[in-house]
Design an enzyme around this catalytic site. Sequence first.
Site, short mmCIF file in Angstrom:
data_model
loop_
_atom_site.label_atom_id
_atom_site.label_comp_id
_atom_site.label_asym_id
_atom_site.label_seq_id
_atom_site.Cartn_x
_atom_site.Cartn_y
_atom_site.Cartn_z
N ASN A 106 -16.70 -2.61 7.38
CA ASN A 106 -15.38 -2.42 7.97
C ASN A 106 -15.48 -1.50 9.18
O ASN A 106 -15.81 -0.32 9.05
CB ASN A 106 -14.43 -1.83 6.92
CG ASN A 106 -12.98 -1.85 7.38
OD1 ASN A 106 -12.68 -1.89 8.58
ND2 ASN A 106 -12.05 -1.81 6.43
N HIS B 286 -26.75 -20.09 5.16
CA HIS B 286 -26.52 -21.54 4.99
C HIS B 286 -27.44 -22.16 3.95
O HIS B 286 -27.22 -23.30 3.53
CB HIS B 286 -26.70 -22.26 6.33
CG HIS B 286 -25.72 -23.37 6.54
ND1 HIS B 286 -25.31 -24.20 5.53
CD2 HIS B 286 -25.06 -23.79 7.65
CE1 HIS B 286 -24.46 -25.10 5.99
NE2 HIS B 286 -24.28 -24.86 7.28
N SER C 200 -6.88 2.89 0.26
CA SER C 200 -7.02 2.48 1.66
C SER C 200 -6.96 0.95 1.76
O SER C 200 -7.05 0.24 0.75
CB SER C 200 -8.34 2.97 2.24
OG SER C 200 -9.43 2.29 1.63
N ARG D 37 0.84 -1.21 0.00
CA ARG D 37 0.00 0.00 0.00
C ARG D 37 0.87 1.26 0.00
O ARG D 37 0.56 2.24 -0.69
CB ARG D 37 -0.93 -0.01 1.22
CG ARG D 37 -1.77 1.25 1.36
CD ARG D 37 -2.78 1.11 2.49
NE ARG D 37 -3.52 2.35 2.69
CZ ARG D 37 -3.25 3.26 3.61
NH1 ARG D 37 -2.24 3.06 4.46
NH2 ARG D 37 -3.96 4.35 3.72
N GLY E 219 -12.06 -6.31 10.72
CA GLY E 219 -11.56 -5.67 11.93
C GLY E 219 -10.32 -4.86 11.66
O GLY E 219 -9.87 -4.72 10.51
N ASP F 246 -22.35 -23.30 1.91
CA ASP F 246 -21.98 -24.29 2.92
C ASP F 246 -20.63 -23.93 3.53
O ASP F 246 -19.89 -23.10 3.00
CB ASP F 246 -21.91 -25.68 2.29
CG ASP F 246 -23.28 -26.17 1.82
OD1 ASP F 246 -24.28 -25.82 2.48
OD2 ASP F 246 -23.34 -26.88 0.80
#
Length: 559
Positions: free
Chosen positions: A481, A532, A389, A377, A505, A536
């Site tokens: 985010n 679900h 970013s 970056r 995170g 799967d």
Amino acid sequence: MAEVIRMPLLSDTMTEGVIAEWHKKVGDTVKSDDVIAEVETDKATMEVIGYVEGTLLYVGVEKGKAAKVNEIIAIVGKAGEDYKPLLEGGGAAKAPASNGKADAAPAPKAEAPKAEAPAQKAQPAGDAAAAAEALKNATVIRMPLLSDTMTEGKIVAWNKKVGDTVKSDDVLAEVETDKATMEVIGYADGELLYVGVKEGEAAKVNGIIAIVGKKGTNVDAILAAEGGSPAPAAGGAAAENKSDAAQPQTAATAAPAESNGATKDGRVKASPLAKKLAEEKGIDINQVTGSGDGGRIVKKDVDSFVPGAKPAATTAPAAAKGGAAPAFVPAGQEGYTDTPLSQMRKVIARRLSESKFTAPHFYLKIDVVMDKAMEARKTINEISPVKVSFNDMVIKAAAMALRQHPFVNSSWMGDFIRTNQHIHIGSAVAIDEGLIVPVIRFADQKSLSQIAGEAKELYEKAKNKKLQPQEFSGNTFSISNLGMLGIDEFTAIINPPDSAILAVGNIKETVVSEKGQFKVQNIMKLTMSCDHRIVDGAVGARFLATLKGFLENPVTMLV
């Protein structure tokens, strides 16, 4: 009690829409949240929801054909119900001609018959004729469908007032939807004859908000044919009821104060809660001794009051002499603030509740070493025309991983699964009213700098509530985010109709052991919420492994 479905206004420049696909056919059962059709506008292809339940009785525009804004495209009602008066009475739409397109007569004339069928039968013939005659010289402006999740809109401001001259391209009002504040154009020339919704009040989609036409037109006949003026009731009635409900409570708490004589001015010093509690318990508040500031009676004094008992205040000096701690006196009093729900917050509550309680969520977590991404970056930003970013890098990596794992790029459609060939990444943005998800379209085909530039522009529009429908709809996968806010990890609720959402995170220095040696690595935790019914565990795990590979070795995203 048949209801007409009209061609909605899906963008601020739209004048007509082409039916790209019908999801229902005549005779099918329709629920209020069913997608009836897909409409191609001048800017995007969007879904049309009828917001009514029943049987699809009539389709007025064939697939591939166009209809003007506000023209009848379908009718929903009870099976076997006679819907023809809705078409013949106003003349806005008739049975499809040989070319399959609805009759092109002026759309506004269909407004009058929208009332329920029984009401039409009871309506005098003279009234119906008066309404039909009035509609020859007037256009009914309805609350348009400005987003695919909108059920009502709040009038933020009227740009015209009754009596003003209106041109077909004039902006009549600004409407706050669940996602943005947008302009409403009437597409009619004449004088503004009627405003049905005050500023700050809401109207349901397709509800009358204004009437434009020739001066002297019988507006009352049009409204009567609609069964009254339903639009103003949405906001005004609620406010009126709230006001009425508040008055008795105010009177109940104020009355005891006027009858008390504990102070020189004839008023008892007591908190409103204490007065209300005393009244509920049948206690004469004049007999209660206050322990608050200046002898003010508070809730605990009423709770502890015993009729005929010696006032507690007389024991206070003795307690003080014995060295007991002074009684606690709160600085304020109990209270709360009620905040009306914004349009956006209402839809967030509805949509995410549906998602959480309908889609069986499960969660996959993975740690990503971001050391190389941080170095990459820094190098990228030395040559990029716009600052890239970490979130832009996650968007790019997710888009490329979706290309390899298309089943994660799917939607649950009830009785089938739709696997999308295009990759549109929604990136959640927090604004004052709640959350909105701008969409980076074809993210897998764009460079990091292109994603960064587009994301920056969309986020700015989102914060100013200037996003257009095509900019916040059509996502096939979403990212949320919270790393920039210091959150290590979290789980997110899937954003319909996506099959998954990625929660990102922050990047945190972490001591790890590798081959018996300790070292520090920059770790970012990712959590993917999966539906679900579609994804799967193994499918989701393979997707995350691919995503991790792209982020841990960013050069692979450039190959």
